[in-house]
Enzyme design. Structure first.
Site, short mmCIF file in Angstrom:
data_model
loop_
_atom_site.label_atom_id
_atom_site.label_comp_id
_atom_site.label_asym_id
_atom_site.label_seq_id
_atom_site.Cartn_x
_atom_site.Cartn_y
_atom_site.Cartn_z
N GLY A 12 -6.35 -4.08 10.93
CA GLY A 12 -5.48 -4.86 10.06
C GLY A 12 -5.82 -6.33 10.10
O GLY A 12 -6.85 -6.75 10.65
N GLY A 93 -5.60 -2.25 -1.35
CA GLY A 93 -5.90 -2.11 0.07
C GLY A 93 -6.04 -0.65 0.46
O GLY A 93 -5.16 0.17 0.15
N THR A 94 -7.13 -0.33 1.15
CA THR A 94 -7.36 1.07 1.53
C THR A 94 -6.29 1.56 2.49
O THR A 94 -5.96 2.76 2.49
CB THR A 94 -8.75 1.22 2.17
OG1 THR A 94 -9.72 0.56 1.36
CG2 THR A 94 -9.13 2.69 2.30
N ASP A 95 -5.73 0.68 3.31
CA ASP A 95 -4.66 1.09 4.22
C ASP A 95 -3.45 1.59 3.44
O ASP A 95 -2.77 2.51 3.88
CB ASP A 95 -4.27 -0.06 5.16
CG ASP A 95 -3.91 -1.34 4.42
OD1 ASP A 95 -4.42 -1.55 3.30
OD2 ASP A 95 -3.15 -2.14 4.97
N ARG A 96 -3.20 1.00 2.26
CA ARG A 96 -2.09 1.48 1.42
C ARG A 96 -2.38 2.90 0.91
O ARG A 96 -1.50 3.76 0.89
CB ARG A 96 -1.86 0.52 0.25
CG ARG A 96 -1.43 -0.88 0.69
CD ARG A 96 -1.35 -1.82 -0.51
NE ARG A 96 -0.32 -1.38 -1.46
CZ ARG A 96 -0.17 -1.92 -2.67
NH1 ARG A 96 -1.00 -2.88 -3.08
NH2 ARG A 96 0.79 -1.49 -3.46
N ASP A 116 5.30 0.09 4.84
CA ASP A 116 4.48 -0.35 5.97
C ASP A 116 4.89 -1.76 6.35
O ASP A 116 4.68 -2.72 5.60
CB ASP A 116 3.00 -0.31 5.60
CG ASP A 116 2.09 -0.41 6.82
OD1 ASP A 116 2.55 -0.91 7.86
OD2 ASP A 116 0.92 0.00 6.74
#
Length: 242
Positions: A12, A93-96, A116
């Site tokens: 992150g 965002g790939t984390d999303r 998140d």
């Protein structure tokens, strides 16, 4: 394969978080100060596979650093088990996306909202047809605290101090007023978004994750599923599905 071990890593804006999975079960999660220390850990664990999602370190750097493991780097261009209805996928965002993928695996054929609680608060909606619909990006707790100090002359910076919770209708000191303003604003925001989305997406399942999730999970009105390791679990499920 019995005794299959994966390491998945979520890099992150402020933290590097890893999860060690054995036969699909999370055995341990750790935080790292650098990718070099993570590399030493990976060499000790000897995983079968290692996968990354990163908003900080680039794909080329990770491939070179962890080349001995032939790592999988998930980006917004990677093949996903969900459809994406989003106008600017290149900036998504790939984390999303991984949060939405986790929801897809854990709650198939359900309308889900993933919240998140990180540096920013992201709200990501996956409908019952496994279509990612987009969502909302909002300033996180520490960002709000820091902003009040940065944009004023006299308000202190509370972003580096431990978060304390003592609900009362009005603050009796400047610190209490600031904390109450940030904490209650976030709670009202979460409740408001959940209420609005639930009107359009029936039987909405709400998942909460991220570093500040433990602080807020019990304070919102609606029932939620809180899992601090949701992104790691989504990464491991995606890695195993390839």
């Amino acid at each position: 394969m019995k005794d299959k071990r994966n390491i998945v890593v979520d890099i992150g804006n402020t933290l590097i978080k890893s999860g060690l999975f054995q036969d699909g079960q999370l055995k341990e999660q750790q935080y790292w100060g650098s990718i070099e220390s993570l590399l030493l850990y990976a060499r000790e664990q000897k995983p079968h596979r290692i996968g990354f999602v990163s908003v900080k370190n680039g794909e080329k750097e990770l491939l070179e650093t962890f080349h001995e493991f032939i790592p999988t780097i998930f980006t917004n261009k990677s093949r996903m088990p969900i459809s994406i209805d989003y106008e600017t996928v290149d900036t998504l965002g790939t984390d999303r996306l991984i949060g939405a993928v986790a929801a897809h695996f854990l709650f198939p054929n359900r309308n889900t909202l993933v919240i998140d609680m990180g540096s920013c608060i992201t709200y990501d909606l996956l409908d019952s047809q496994s279509v990612y619909q987009g969502g909302v990006i909002s300033p996180g707790l520490k960002m709000r605290m820091r902003a009040m100090n940065h944009y004023t002359r006299n308000l202190p910076d509370l972003s580096t101090q431990e978060t304390d919770w003592s609900y009362q209708p009005v603050g009796k000191s400047t610190r209490e007023c600031m904390e109450l303003g940030v904490h209650r604003a976030i709670i009202h925001e979460i409740d408001g978004f959940i209420h609005d989305y639930a009107q359009q997406y029936p039987e909405l399942v709400v998942l909460m994750t991220g570093g500040d999730a433990p602080f807020f999970e019990s304070k919102v009105k609606q029932p939620i599923f809180a899992d601090a390791n949701l992104i790691l679990k989504g990464l491991n499920l995606l890695l195993d599905s390839e």
